[in-house]
Enzyme design. Structure first.
Site, PDB file in Angstrom:
ATOM      1  N   SER A  36      -4.989 104.216  82.198  1.00 55.74           N
ATOM      2  CA  SER A  36      -3.787 104.785  81.524  1.00 55.74           C
ATOM      3  C   SER A  36      -4.241 103.529  80.099  1.00 55.74           C
ATOM      4  O   SER A  36      -4.962 104.360  79.466  1.00 55.74           O
ATOM      5  CB  SER A  36      -2.540 104.160  82.181  1.00 55.74           C
ATOM      6  OG  SER A  36      -1.111 104.905  81.009  1.00 55.74           O
ATOM      7  N   LEU A  37      -3.446 103.010  79.613  1.00 59.18           N
ATOM      8  CA  LEU A  37      -3.383 101.902  78.989  1.00 59.18           C
ATOM      9  C   LEU A  37      -4.749 101.899  78.939  1.00 59.18           C
ATOM     10  O   LEU A  37      -5.608 100.869  78.279  1.00 59.18           O
ATOM     11  CB  LEU A  37      -2.363 100.511  79.320  1.00 59.18           C
ATOM     12  CG  LEU A  37      -3.141  99.210  78.294  1.00 59.18           C
ATOM     13  CD1 LEU A  37      -2.545  99.443  76.896  1.00 59.18           C
ATOM     14  CD2 LEU A  37      -2.048  97.801  79.007  1.00 59.18           C
ATOM     15  N   ARG A  69       2.372 101.156  70.766  1.00 55.50           N
ATOM     16  CA  ARG A  69       2.003 102.227  71.533  1.00 55.50           C
ATOM     17  C   ARG A  69       3.070 101.368  72.325  1.00 55.50           C
ATOM     18  O   ARG A  69       4.601 101.750  72.516  1.00 55.50           O
ATOM     19  CB  ARG A  69       1.543 101.834  72.283  1.00 55.50           C
ATOM     20  CG  ARG A  69       1.832 102.703  74.070  1.00 55.50           C
ATOM     21  CD  ARG A  69       0.094 103.228  74.456  1.00 55.50           C
ATOM     22  NE  ARG A  69      -0.280 104.097  75.371  1.00 55.50           N
ATOM     23  CZ  ARG A  69      -0.039 103.437  77.102  1.00 55.50           C
ATOM     24  NH1 ARG A  69      -0.103 102.400  77.433  1.00 55.50           N
ATOM     25  NH2 ARG A  69      -0.454 104.684  77.492  1.00 55.50           N
ATOM     26  N   HIS A  99       4.352 107.980  80.575  1.00 52.02           N
ATOM     27  CA  HIS A  99       3.103 109.575  80.836  1.00 52.02           C
ATOM     28  C   HIS A  99       4.020 110.468  81.279  1.00 52.02           C
ATOM     29  O   HIS A  99       4.397 111.357  82.429  1.00 52.02           O
ATOM     30  CB  HIS A  99       2.409 109.258  81.890  1.00 52.02           C
ATOM     31  CG  HIS A  99       1.565 108.335  81.591  1.00 52.02           C
ATOM     32  ND1 HIS A  99       0.256 108.507  80.671  1.00 52.02           N
ATOM     33  CD2 HIS A  99       1.283 106.845  82.006  1.00 52.02           C
ATOM     34  CE1 HIS A  99      -0.418 107.496  80.782  1.00 52.02           C
ATOM     35  NE2 HIS A  99       0.018 106.811  81.796  1.00 52.02           N
ATOM     36  N   GLN A 119      -1.592 111.089  76.053  1.00 49.43           N
ATOM     37  CA  GLN A 119      -1.917 110.565  76.915  1.00 49.43           C
ATOM     38  C   GLN A 119       0.368 110.043  76.934  1.00 49.43           C
ATOM     39  O   GLN A 119       0.039 109.499  77.993  1.00 49.43           O
ATOM     40  CB  GLN A 119      -1.690 108.859  76.921  1.00 49.43           C
ATOM     41  CG  GLN A 119      -2.018 108.006  77.631  1.00 49.43           C
ATOM     42  CD  GLN A 119      -2.810 106.507  77.271  1.00 49.43           C
ATOM     43  OE1 GLN A 119      -2.429 105.650  76.595  1.00 49.43           O
ATOM     44  NE2 GLN A 119      -4.874 106.585  77.570  1.00 49.43           N
TER      45      GLN A 119
END
Length: 319
Positions: free
Chosen positions: A92-93, A117, A203, A252
């Site tokens: 992810s990140l 983000r 997500h 994402q």
């Protein structure tokens, strides 16, 4: 075989004091990274990372760049001791740190993107409080069915947001629905359901409203083709061009993490040694579940970092 992947952790791995052991070893990185990060973002990121308070560090707009910064400093320390990856991936990140490691993004651009983000996700969480939880002991098909049943019964969103490995599925959505899903999972035989410190409904479809703004930021940022193999946790496959990297990051926000596939893709490319480069130990544990025969190294403390660099030095001396 005998190839090494650096894997970079994501949201939830933050803790007050992370990175202190790195700066004790490389105090020059305070100026190179931490003060630069403070200037780039206009917030005291270095102080918040090392001294907290925890409630501020858990804000996604702070925790995301703080985790990224710690991962990048870890990368710099490892490379300074001659430990280099043959391939990279991020959960992810963590994909932003992987992009920097692969030469796709400048680290300061990655820092700006993850700050944005986090800010955008926080705006969604303010309007529709969200939550994320890991469900252990149930297969993903069962979890998907439970999500559908809870959503239908409550009229609220809860969805699968990640495949972390065998028997561990992550769900995300509106807080009330995630709470209801937790009860349903326990009733269905889950061995454990753990709420994660995500700071928002990552997500999930709840983030569709911020996709356009974030995509605009991506396409106005310089991306380059990867210099080393890079596997995306969005697709579970290798990213070979700058354009593919942008598409992966844009998707994402609302697409689930496919960590099992990412680790398997690395294994298929000959990777049998993984270094969790950044704060926390969760990612290493997930890798062990997916690839039980792989060697996994940590960097979360001074002792773990020394053991990791020592293992590579010992391997190099026998070649």
């Amino acid at each position: 075989m005998n190839r090494t992947a650096f894997v970079f952790p994501g949201q939830g791995s933050q803790r007050v004091g992370m990175g202190r052991h790195l700066l004790a070893q490389r105090p020059d990185l305070v100026e190179t990274y931490y003060r630069t990060a403070d200037d780039v973002l206009g917030i005291p990121l270095s102080r918040l990372s090392r001294h907290g308070p925890a409630r501020d560090l858990d804000d996604p707009a702070v925790s995301q760049p703080a985790i990224l910064l710690t991962s990048l400093v870890t990368l710099e320390v490892l490379r300074g001791q001659g430990v280099e990856p043959d391939a990279v991936a991020g959960h992810s990140l963590g994909e932003y740190a992987a992009l920097v490691a692969a030469g796709v993004l400048e680290w300061t651009d990655a820092l700006r993107l993850v700050r944005l983000r986090g800010e955008l996700v926080a705006t969604v969480d303010d309007r529709v409080p969200g939550a994320t939880a890991a469900v252990l002991g149930l297969d993903s098909t069962t979890v998907a069915r439970l999500c559908a049943e809870v959503s239908e019964a409550t009229g609220r969103t809860v969805e699968i947001s990640g495949d972390n490995g065998p028997g561990q599925t992550v769900v995300s959505g509106e807080a009330e629905a995630v709470t209801r899903l937790t009860r349903a999972a326990h009733e269905a035989g889950a061995t454990r359901v753990a709420e994660l410190r995500a700071g928002g409904p990552f997500h999930s479809s709840l983030l569709r409203g911020i996709e356009a703004e974030f995509t605009e930021a991506l396409i106005t940022t310089e991306f380059r083709d990867p210099e080393i193999p890079l596997v995306s946790s969005v697709t579970g496959t290798r990213v070979t061009t700058a354009a593919e990297a942008i598409v992966a990051l844009a998707g994402q926000l609302t697409r689930p993490v496919r960590w099992t596939e990412a680790v398997e893709e690395l294994g298929a490319a000959g990777v049998d040694r993984f270094v969790e480069a950044g704060p926390g130990l969760v990612l290493g544990g997930l890798v062990r579940r997916i690839a039980p025969h792989a060697r996994v190294h940590a960097t979360n403390s001074a002792r773990q970092l020394a053991l990791t660099t020592g293992a590579f030095t010992a391997t190099d001396s026998t070649v």
